[in-house]
Design an enzyme around this catalytic site. Structure first.
Site, PDB file in Angstrom:
ATOM      1  N   HIS A 239     -45.417  43.145 146.641  1.00 11.43           N
ATOM      2  CA  HIS A 239     -44.177  42.295 146.538  1.00 11.43           C
ATOM      3  C   HIS A 239     -44.107  41.431 147.802  1.00 11.43           C
ATOM      4  CE1 HIS A 239     -39.952  40.994 145.722  1.00 11.43           C
ATOM      5  NE2 HIS A 239     -40.341  41.120 144.611  1.00 11.43           N
ATOM      6  N   CYS A 277     -43.952  36.378 143.404  1.00 15.11           N
ATOM      7  CA  CYS A 277     -42.623  36.262 143.154  1.00 15.11           C
ATOM      8  C   CYS A 277     -41.785  35.029 143.744  1.00 15.11           C
ATOM      9  CB  CYS A 277     -41.789  37.491 143.894  1.00 15.11           C
ATOM     10  SG  CYS A 277     -39.863  37.324 143.598  1.00 15.11           S
ATOM     11  N   HIS A 304     -43.111  37.566 139.207  1.00 17.17           N
ATOM     12  CA  HIS A 304     -41.798  37.343 138.939  1.00 17.17           C
ATOM     13  C   HIS A 304     -41.213  36.226 139.040  1.00 17.17           C
ATOM     14  CE1 HIS A 304     -40.927  41.817 140.943  1.00 17.17           C
ATOM     15  NE2 HIS A 304     -41.580  41.805 139.762  1.00 17.17           N
ATOM     16  N   ASP A 354     -37.134  37.058 136.299  1.00 17.07           N
ATOM     17  CA  ASP A 354     -36.833  38.039 137.330  1.00 17.07           C
ATOM     18  C   ASP A 354     -35.284  37.834 137.490  1.00 17.07           C
ATOM     19  OD1 ASP A 354     -36.887  40.086 139.347  1.00 17.07           O
ATOM     20  OD2 ASP A 354     -37.405  38.782 140.981  1.00 17.07           O
ATOM     21  N   HIS A 355     -34.351  38.814 137.797  1.00 19.43           N
ATOM     22  CA  HIS A 355     -32.930  38.622 138.002  1.00 19.43           C
ATOM     23  C   HIS A 355     -32.379  37.878 136.723  1.00 19.43           C
ATOM     24  CE1 HIS A 355     -33.444  39.802 142.374  1.00 19.43           C
ATOM     25  NE2 HIS A 355     -34.085  40.691 141.685  1.00 19.43           N
ATOM     26  N   TYR A 371     -29.771  42.415 136.937  1.00 23.54           N
ATOM     27  CA  TYR A 371     -30.650  42.719 136.086  1.00 23.54           C
ATOM     28  C   TYR A 371     -29.693  42.799 134.554  1.00 23.54           C
ATOM     29  CZ  TYR A 371     -34.556  43.359 138.850  1.00 23.54           C
ATOM     30  OH  TYR A 371     -35.589  43.147 139.688  1.00 23.54           O
TER      31      TYR A 371
HETATM   32  C1  DNO Z   1     -35.934  43.174 143.289  1.00 18.68           C
HETATM   33  C2  DNO Z   1     -37.085  43.559 143.049  1.00 18.68           C
HETATM   34  C3  DNO Z   1     -37.591  44.524 144.063  1.00 18.68           C
HETATM   35  C4  DNO Z   1     -39.145  45.063 143.835  1.00 18.68           C
HETATM   36  C5  DNO Z   1     -39.691  45.827 144.869  1.00 18.68           C
HETATM   37  C6  DNO Z   1     -41.055  46.169 144.775  1.00 18.68           C
HETATM   38  O1  DNO Z   1     -35.181  42.623 142.211  1.00 18.68           O
HETATM   39  O2  DNO Z   1     -38.224  42.461 142.631  1.00 18.68           O
HETATM   40  O3  DNO Z   1     -36.695  45.541 144.374  1.00 18.68           O
HETATM   41  O4  DNO Z   1     -39.422  45.679 142.814  1.00 18.68           O
HETATM   42  O5  DNO Z   1     -39.545  45.095 146.134  1.00 18.68           O
HETATM   43  O6  DNO Z   1     -41.579  47.317 145.298  1.00 18.68           O
END
Ligand code: DNO
Length: 395
Positions: A239, A277, A304, A354-355, A371
């Site tokens: 990530h 991401c 993501h 994501d989020h 989340y």
């Molecule tokens: C946040 C996530 C991160 C992710 C880590 C992966 O929303 O995308 O916390 O899980 O960095 O190790």
């Protein structure tokens, strides 16, 4: 592409039955209850897998396809005395995951803190709330609450004056809140917030570790774990740093295309992959997201998808609705879809919205920061719309 959804486990505010209603099919989860550094057992992974994959009669199945994350202890990143034992424990967890047939593992290599924000509920003009990283508030915390040695020299005089004014305008409660948010290592983390002295100690332990060393430690870690992943048919996905730049004077080495290129050159096996991401990489104006997706297409096993908006000189940003902000999601998805079409179904990219903004009923509910169900569902629905328009119906 496969529709994923991050699920934080049986105690989480969003249940598996609710996830099913979103239309997502692939669960992204971790054994959040296991302390960082303790090896996972196959029985533990299987138990969680059976919870996810046992489908009530008449309902659609869910499959656990991504472990996000197997956390990497700081000792590995610093290459401290325990590093070797910690890597062995990480490999044991990886073996347990592989034994259960879960094909993708996500991890990060950010020292001390994972993703960092200064505000969890920044009110946007729609009335929904978003997470925000305010550079001035961060500087106020670092300079006047944490009082990190060496920090003063890293800020310009003007920055210091702004940070001081921000600090002086903060109430005690605001100071306590920002301390809690930043020292929990990540908002919504399952780890307890650290005290200021404990946090300082963690930073001090990194003294003498620059980007070159940290990268070398990551390469050594990859050299140990990638062959196991390769042999067991698991893809590892790194990530990116969030935000993609140094914080607290600590090095960060997964922020740009060149950072990733160095890692893929050093450890070329296919199991050495990327968690692409857009929300993290997109904070840097010099990261060309579609170009990064194109360049590393074959290494992207997990994505993501979300957007951020840079404010002012770009050091401050907030999380936007998924199709807004600085990310051209259509261009990004075109690249991912093109790659996905080159692959067999079992290697299809798993993506998750994501989020998400906190909105509607979630404003009254207990949510995991970043989340909430409704904001993420809005994102997923929008992303799905793009995929349909690209004639790439998600599975
Ligand atoms: C946040 C996530 C991160 C992710 C880590 C992966 O929303 O995308 O916390 O899980 O960095 O190790």
């Amino acid at each position: 592409m496969r529709q994923g959804w991050r699920w934080f486990g049986p105690e989480a505010p969003v249940t598996l039955d609710e996830v099913r209603q979103t239309g997502a099919t692939n669960i992204v989860s971790s054994l959040h209850q296991v302390p960082i550094g303790r090896a996972w057992t196959e029985a533990e992974v299987r138990e969680r897998q059976s919870l996810i994959e046992t489908t009530p009669a008449g309902r659609s199945p869910l499959i656990w396809s991504v472990v996000e994350s197997i956390p990497i202890p700081d000792a590995v990143k610093r290459k401290g005395g325990q590093a070797k034992a910690e890597i062995e424990a990480w490999i044991a967890s990886l073996e347990a995951v592989a034994a259960c047939g879960i094909p993708i593992v996500c991890y990060n290599f950010m020292p001390v803190v994972d993703w960092t924000r200064t505000d969890l509920d920044y009110v946007t003009p729609t009335g929904a709330t978003a997470m925000r990283f305010d550079h001035e508030r961060f500087a106020a915390f670092e300079l006047f609450v944490l009082q990190r040695p060496g920090a003063t020299e890293e800020y310009s005089e003007q920055d210091r004056a702004r940070a001081k004014a921000v600090y002086e305008s903060m109430t005690e409660a605001e100071i306590a809140e920002i301390t809690r948010i930043i020292t929990s290592a990540l908002p919504g983390s399952t780890t307890e917030p650290l005290t200021i002295p404990a946090f300082r100690e963690k930073l001090i332990a990194y003294q003498g570790i620059d980007a070159k060393k940290l990268r070398q430690h990551l390469i050594e870690f990859l050299e140990a774990v990638v062959p196991v992943a390769e042999a067991r048919g698991v893809k590892l996905t790194l990530h990116p740093d969030d935000p993609p730049r140094s914080l607290f004077g600590l090095p960060r080495i997964a922020s740009t295309a060149e950072d990733y290129a160095a890692l893929f050159d050093a450890v070329p096996a296919a199991a050495n992959g990327m968690c692409y991401c857009t929300g993290s990489l997109g904070v840097r104006a010099d990261n060309d997201l579609p170009a990064i997706a194109r360049r590393f297409a074959s290494r992207i096993y997990f994505a993501h998808l979300r957007a951020t908006t840079r404010e002012g000189d770009g050091r401050t940003f907030h999380e936007s609705a998924h199709l807004e902000g600085d990310v051209n999601m259509v261009a990004v998805l075109k690249e991912l879809v093109a790659e996905d079409r080159r692959r067999s179904a079992d290697l299809s990219i798993v993506f998750r919205s994501d989020h998400g903004h906190r909105m509607l009923d979630d404003l009254q509910k207990n949510v995991t920061p970043g989340y909430p169900a409704i904001g993420r569902l809005r994102g997923l629905a929008e992303l799905r719309g793009i995929l349909y328009a690209l004639d790439a119906v998600p599975t």
